[in-house]
Each structure stands twice: as C-alpha cells, then as structure tokens.
Design a protein around this motif. Structure first.
Motif, PDB file in Angstrom:
ATOM      1  N   ILE A 114      68.312  13.944  -0.587  1.00  0.00           N
ATOM      2  CA  ILE A 114      68.452  15.137  -1.428  1.00  0.00           C
ATOM      3  C   ILE A 114      67.644  16.291  -0.842  1.00  0.00           C
ATOM      4  N   HIS A 115      66.404  16.025  -0.486  1.00  0.00           N
ATOM      5  CA  HIS A 115      65.556  17.078   0.078  1.00  0.00           C
ATOM      6  C   HIS A 115      66.090  17.545   1.434  1.00  0.00           C
ATOM      7  N   ALA A 116      66.664  16.622   2.210  1.00  0.00           N
ATOM      8  CA  ALA A 116      67.166  16.981   3.537  1.00  0.00           C
ATOM      9  C   ALA A 116      68.345  17.944   3.441  1.00  0.00           C
ATOM     10  N   VAL A 117      69.321  17.657   2.557  1.00  0.00           N
ATOM     11  CA  VAL A 117      70.487  18.536   2.472  1.00  0.00           C
ATOM     12  C   VAL A 117      70.161  19.849   1.768  1.00  0.00           C
ATOM     13  N   ALA A 118      69.094  19.848   0.948  1.00  0.00           N
ATOM     14  CA  ALA A 118      68.733  21.067   0.215  1.00  0.00           C
ATOM     15  C   ALA A 118      68.048  22.089   1.116  1.00  0.00           C
ATOM     16  N   ARG A 119      67.500  21.623   2.248  1.00  0.00           N
ATOM     17  CA  ARG A 119      66.836  22.553   3.163  1.00  0.00           C
ATOM     18  C   ARG A 119      67.886  23.350   3.910  1.00  0.00           C
ATOM     19  N   ARG A 120      67.721  24.658   3.895  1.00  0.00           N
ATOM     20  CA  ARG A 120      68.645  25.522   4.621  1.00  0.00           C
ATOM     21  C   ARG A 120      67.876  26.514   5.450  1.00  0.00           C
ATOM     22  N   LYS A 121      68.428  26.832   6.596  1.00  0.00           N
ATOM     23  CA  LYS A 121      67.813  27.862   7.424  1.00  0.00           C
ATOM     24  C   LYS A 121      68.018  29.213   6.752  1.00  0.00           C
ATOM     25  N   PRO A 122      67.099  30.175   6.936  1.00  0.00           N
ATOM     26  CA  PRO A 122      67.272  31.499   6.348  1.00  0.00           C
ATOM     27  C   PRO A 122      68.609  32.125   6.691  1.00  0.00           C
ATOM     28  N   SER A 123      69.112  31.888   7.893  1.00  0.00           N
ATOM     29  CA  SER A 123      70.381  32.491   8.316  1.00  0.00           C
ATOM     30  C   SER A 123      71.543  31.954   7.506  1.00  0.00           C
ATOM     31  N   GLU A 124      71.393  30.703   6.942  1.00  0.00           N
ATOM     32  CA  GLU A 124      72.459  30.136   6.136  1.00  0.00           C
ATOM     33  C   GLU A 124      72.429  30.692   4.726  1.00  0.00           C
ATOM     34  N   GLN A 125      71.275  31.151   4.292  1.00  0.00           N
ATOM     35  CA  GLN A 125      71.146  31.635   2.924  1.00  0.00           C
ATOM     36  C   GLN A 125      71.467  33.112   2.810  1.00  0.00           C
ATOM     37  N   GLU A 126      71.430  33.831   3.913  1.00  0.00           N
ATOM     38  CA  GLU A 126      71.683  35.261   3.887  1.00  0.00           C
ATOM     39  C   GLU A 126      73.129  35.530   4.240  1.00  0.00           C
TER      40      GLU A 126
END
Length: 233
Positions: A114-126
């Motif tokens: 769960i924690h692994a898939v929840a981590r996103r790079k900033p470029s993926e969130q913007e």
C-alpha cells in the motif's frame, strides 16, 4: 490517507479495517463493485490514496471493476486475489492495477505494498505541461519521458505508472544490466524483498503489451537489461 476497501465479506473487512486504522488509514468500506464505483463519484469528497480491490465480488467480476475504476481515475489500485498464476496477474496489470496481493497474505506485506503504490514522484502529481518532451527512440519504440507516453511504430501503447517507470529506467542505458535491487529501489522506492515477484510480473506485462518479448532481457541471478529492438524484425 483515505483508503477504499472493496470487500464483500464483512468479517474480513472489519478485521482489516481495524488493522489499517491502527496504521493511520481512514478506511471506506464498499461491499460490491457498484458501491465501490459510487464511492469514487463525489467530486467534492476527499480523494482516496489507494483502492484495495478484492476480485471475488457478488455483483461484478473484480477485473471488470478494476477496468471501470481506471477509466474514471488514476488512483492506485491493489488487487487482492487467490489466483497466483502469472497470467492472471498480467491480466490485472493490463486492466490498470498497480499491484496485487495473493491470499493468504501477511499484513506486513499488504501494508508495504500500500505504501509503495501510494508513493508518487512530484512529476506524476503535477499536471503542468512540459515545455519540451524528452524522447528516447529505440528502433520502432519511442518513449516520451515528459509526457509519459510510449509508442510502437507510431501507435501509443497504454502502460501503468509502474510499467512506464520500469521501462524508462531501463531505457536510460540500453544494454546495461540493472540489478534487481536497484530497479526495486528506484521504481518501487523500497528495499523490501517481497517486491521481487512484482518486478517479474511487470517485466512480463511489458513484454506482452509492447509485443516485444526480447525487449527486456533477463540476466539470470543479476537483473534485467533493455535490448534495443531492430526495425523490421
């Protein structure tokens, strides 16, 4: 983090919800595929960080629900299934699942995933558009790093977030062997050993989706490397 738990067994859901709550998750429980899809509809609701999707649902096939979720949102989806064969896992990844957990599972394993898939790079969130797309071309394969698009012979091939990250990493240095530990660290951002099986499934899925079985070569006992495709072959 808000988590959508899709599980038709109330006893299982209650026990799992209690464990997740102790680890800081706010759990919303859906007992069917339709309830899960309805929970994702309110635009004014706080977003979910992860969807934990059991495949054995009473109203719809879990794979079908996963496909519908992926059409509506990019929220990470973890499938929970008793089907341990690679073909079933690849099918789930092709529908847009980010990971899977095979029953019976260890609670620590589930939390790590769960924690692994929840981590996103900033470029993926913007969502800001890049000024210029960096493109890696390897024969008929084109990888647009900034827009996160992959094309084969000019035709776009949809990849999941982790599939693209894996391909982009290997494409940085075609022909160079990346150790399994390095790939897991950079793509999944974890050193947890159980992620190794997930890596194997993602490699198999990439080969299948791109229709290039020789593209990602397994170096036994070490890791993987990307073999540049040759046009016309």
């Amino acid at each position: 983090m808000r988590l959508l738990l899709v599980e038709d067994d109330d006893h299982v859901a209650a026990a799992l919800s209690a464990i997740l709550a102790r680890h800081g998750f706010q759990v919303v429980h859906a007992r069917s595929g339709e309830e899960a899809l309805q929970a994702l509809l309110p635009a004014d609701a706080a977003p979910f960080g992860v969807v934990l999707l059991d495949l054995g649902l009473p109203d719809q096939d879990g794979y079908e629900v996963c496909g519908k979720i992926r059409k509506r949102t990019s929220i990470p989806v973890i499938m929970v299934t008793a089907r341990s064969d690679v073909r079933s896992r690849i099918h789930g990844l092709n529908l847009g699942a980010d990971d899977y957990v095979v029953k019976p599972y260890d609670t620590g394993e589930l939390l790590a995933r769960i924690h692994a898939v929840a981590r996103r790079k900033p470029s993926e969130q913007e969502s800001s558009a890049p000024e210029q797309a960096a493109v890696v071309r390897l024969g008929s394969l084109s990888i647009e790093l900034s827009t996160r698009r992959v094309l084969v012979d000019g035709v776009e091939v949809p990849l999941t977030r982790k599939e693209f990250d894996l391909l982009a990493l290997l494409a940085q240095r075609p022909g160079v062997v990346f150790r399994r530990e390095q790939i897991i660290s950079e793509v999944w951002r974890t050193s947890w050993e159980g992620t190794g099986r997930t890596l194997e499934v993602h490699v198999a899925s990439l080969r299948s989706k791109l229709r290039m079985p020789a593209l990602v070569e397994t170096v036994r006992g070490v890791g993987y490397r990307l073999v540049a495709p040759v046009d016309g072959l």
